[in-house]
Scaffold this motif. Structure first.
Motif, PDB file in Angstrom:
ATOM      1  N   PRO A   4       0.845  -1.204   0.000  1.00 31.54           N
ATOM      2  CA  PRO A   4       0.000   0.000   0.000  1.00 31.54           C
ATOM      3  C   PRO A   4       0.873   1.244   0.000  1.00 31.54           C
ATOM      4  O   PRO A   4       2.015   1.226   0.455  1.00 31.54           O
ATOM      5  N   ARG A   5       0.298   2.342  -0.496  1.00 27.30           N
ATOM      6  CA  ARG A   5       1.068   3.572  -0.603  1.00 27.30           C
ATOM      7  C   ARG A   5       0.359   4.719   0.117  1.00 27.30           C
ATOM      8  O   ARG A   5      -0.150   5.647  -0.519  1.00 27.30           O
ATOM      9  N   PRO A   6       0.325   4.691   1.455  1.00 31.62           N
ATOM     10  CA  PRO A   6      -0.298   5.809   2.169  1.00 31.62           C
ATOM     11  C   PRO A   6       0.401   7.135   1.909  1.00 31.62           C
ATOM     12  O   PRO A   6      -0.200   8.197   2.096  1.00 31.62           O
ATOM     13  N   ASP A   7       1.655   7.093   1.476  1.00 31.82           N
ATOM     14  CA  ASP A   7       2.376   8.327   1.167  1.00 31.82           C
ATOM     15  C   ASP A   7       1.789   9.044  -0.044  1.00 31.82           C
ATOM     16  O   ASP A   7       2.073  10.235  -0.257  1.00 31.82           O
ATOM     17  N   ARG A  24       0.778  11.961 -11.439  1.00 32.87           N
ATOM     18  CA  ARG A  24       1.698  11.293 -12.368  1.00 32.87           C
ATOM     19  C   ARG A  24       2.495  10.203 -11.651  1.00 32.87           C
ATOM     20  O   ARG A  24       2.769   9.135 -12.215  1.00 32.87           O
ATOM     21  N   GLU A  25       2.836  10.442 -10.402  1.00 29.93           N
ATOM     22  CA  GLU A  25       3.529   9.409  -9.615  1.00 29.93           C
ATOM     23  C   GLU A  25       2.607   8.221  -9.367  1.00 29.93           C
ATOM     24  O   GLU A  25       3.040   7.064  -9.414  1.00 29.93           O
ATOM     25  N   ILE A  26       1.344   8.503  -9.094  1.00 36.09           N
ATOM     26  CA  ILE A  26       0.361   7.443  -8.878  1.00 36.09           C
ATOM     27  C   ILE A  26       0.196   6.605 -10.136  1.00 36.09           C
ATOM     28  O   ILE A  26       0.157   5.365 -10.080  1.00 36.09           O
ATOM     29  N   ALA A  27       0.096   7.270 -11.294  1.00 35.85           N
ATOM     30  CA  ALA A  27      -0.060   6.544 -12.551  1.00 35.85           C
ATOM     31  C   ALA A  27       1.135   5.629 -12.810  1.00 35.85           C
ATOM     32  O   ALA A  27       0.983   4.514 -13.331  1.00 35.85           O
ATOM     33  N   GLY A 150      -7.099   3.046  -5.454  1.00 33.64           N
ATOM     34  CA  GLY A 150      -6.617   1.680  -5.629  1.00 33.64           C
ATOM     35  C   GLY A 150      -5.147   1.541  -5.297  1.00 33.64           C
ATOM     36  O   GLY A 150      -4.726   0.583  -4.649  1.00 33.64           O
ATOM     37  N   VAL A 151      -4.335   2.507  -5.733  1.00 33.36           N
ATOM     38  CA  VAL A 151      -2.898   2.462  -5.453  1.00 33.36           C
ATOM     39  C   VAL A 151      -2.630   2.698  -3.973  1.00 33.36           C
ATOM     40  O   VAL A 151      -1.805   2.005  -3.357  1.00 33.36           O
ATOM     41  N   VAL A 152      -3.302   3.689  -3.373  1.00 30.14           N
ATOM     42  CA  VAL A 152      -3.077   3.976  -1.952  1.00 30.14           C
ATOM     43  C   VAL A 152      -3.384   2.755  -1.100  1.00 30.14           C
ATOM     44  O   VAL A 152      -2.639   2.423  -0.171  1.00 30.14           O
ATOM     45  N   ARG A 153      -4.469   2.045  -1.411  1.00 32.50           N
ATOM     46  CA  ARG A 153      -4.865   0.857  -0.638  1.00 32.50           C
ATOM     47  C   ARG A 153      -4.306  -0.449  -1.202  1.00 32.50           C
ATOM     48  O   ARG A 153      -4.418  -1.491  -0.570  1.00 32.50           O
ATOM     49  N   ASP A 154      -3.717  -0.392  -2.385  1.00 31.63           N
ATOM     50  CA  ASP A 154      -3.258  -1.578  -3.119  1.00 31.63           C
ATOM     51  C   ASP A 154      -4.370  -2.616  -3.224  1.00 31.63           C
ATOM     52  O   ASP A 154      -4.213  -3.773  -2.834  1.00 31.63           O
ATOM     53  N   VAL A 155      -5.504  -2.199  -3.764  1.00 31.68           N
ATOM     54  CA  VAL A 155      -6.634  -3.098  -3.967  1.00 31.68           C
ATOM     55  C   VAL A 155      -7.020  -3.040  -5.443  1.00 31.68           C
ATOM     56  O   VAL A 155      -7.012  -1.966  -6.054  1.00 31.68           O
ATOM     57  N   PRO A 156      -7.317  -4.182  -6.063  1.00 30.97           N
ATOM     58  CA  PRO A 156      -7.816  -4.139  -7.437  1.00 30.97           C
ATOM     59  C   PRO A 156      -9.035  -3.230  -7.529  1.00 30.97           C
ATOM     60  O   PRO A 156      -9.943  -3.313  -6.702  1.00 30.97           O
ATOM     61  N   SER A 157      -9.037  -2.349  -8.515  1.00 32.93           N
ATOM     62  CA  SER A 157     -10.087  -1.344  -8.569  1.00 32.93           C
ATOM     63  C   SER A 157     -10.442  -1.007 -10.010  1.00 32.93           C
ATOM     64  O   SER A 157      -9.626  -1.158 -10.929  1.00 32.93           O
ATOM     65  N   ILE A 158     -11.691  -0.540 -10.175  1.00 32.05           N
ATOM     66  CA  ILE A 158     -12.228  -0.197 -11.489  1.00 32.05           C
ATOM     67  C   ILE A 158     -12.975   1.123 -11.360  1.00 32.05           C
ATOM     68  O   ILE A 158     -13.704   1.339 -10.387  1.00 32.05           O
TER      69      ILE A 158
END
Length: 263
Positions: A4-7, A24-27, A150-158
């Motif tokens: 997960p990326r809480p940062d 852009r970092e998230i992407a 999705g990235v912050v929680r590292d969960v598959p997302s749509i």
């Protein structure tokens, strides 16, 4: 599984330039291909669930509502989260947090992300998949709210959006029959090479009439889901209504929770 990326959580105190840089970092951190542990066929077929020998995945729908102050201005966001398993609701939670910035196209997650993360924190089950009312990769910087969360929680997302934020359909999307999908590719408004497949216009329902038609949904991967799978899942989870059922239930619950708060 990634960390997960809480940062990378949304911070409404950033400048617009800093928000866009963070997107852009998230992407870059996002995974726009299938990376999850369940067979997506189980979402539309009980027989597939039985054959797999496991429990159905926990699919979560997420939607927002807004609360107003005495002056009639929106000042709080209410995030509604509905967890389903095998088509049955197993948990509903919501969170309310202040709105710190106005709506700015392309920066929705910085306005609405805090209540979503707060609501997900109170959920007692771990989602296998999250569906958001909003964009995923179909976004100027490939980091809509479904990708950000999705990235912050590292969960598959749509991401499931009702309108097209950016990108170009590869074919006409008007008056398509149920089940039709049309690719949405990057154009000059997107931070991606022209022609990059961002997601699909998905026709989940259509009238049987020559005189009126239902517009498609714009479905895109958020994180750890590929574009084709995202479109297939949106279709699999849509039945009598245009919206996939987890998102529709979250929309309904958001209105219910708002009413219970006296709004």
């Amino acid at each position: 599984m990634h960390d997960p990326r809480p940062d990378l959580a949304p911070d409404a105190g950033l400048s617009r330039e800093e928000m866009e840089a963070l997107q852009r970092e998230i992407a870059t951190a996002a995974v726009f291909e299938d990376d999850f542990s369940f067979d997506p066929d189980v979402l539309s077929s009980p027989l597939a669930t039985t054959a797999s020998g496991g429990d159905p995945p926990t699919v979560v729908g997420i939607d927002q509502s807004f609360l107003t102050n005495d002056d009639g201005d929106q000042d709080r966001a209410l995030s509604a989260v509905v967890a389903t398993r095998g088509g049955e609701v197993i948990e509903r939670v919501h969170a309310v947090t202040p709105l710190e910035i106005p709506y700015i196209p392309g920066l929705l997650s910085f306005r609405e992300g805090a209540p979503i993360l707060a609501a997900l924190e109170t959920l007692s089950v771990d989602p296998d998949l999250c569906l958001f009312d909003g964009s995923g990769r179909i976004h100027f910087r490939q980091a809509g709210i479904a990708t950000h969360m999705g990235v912050v929680r590292d969960v598959p997302s749509i991401g499931v959006a009702k309108s097209l934020l950016c990108g170009t359909p590869r074919a006409d999307t008007d008056d398509r029959s149920t089940g039709t999908t049309v690719g949405i590719e990057a154009n000059s408004r997107v931070d991606a090479p022209d022609g990059t497949l961002l997601g699909y216009a998905v026709q989940t329902r259509q009238y049987d009439s020559p005189n009126r038609h239902i517009n498609p949904l714009y479905v895109s991967p958020g994180h750890r889901v590929g574009p084709e799978t995202a479109a297939d899942i949106a279709l699999a989870l849509s039945s009598s209504y245009k919206l996939p059922e987890p998102v529709r239930l979250a929309d309904k619950y958001a209105d219910e929770a708002k009413q219970n708060l006296g709004e």
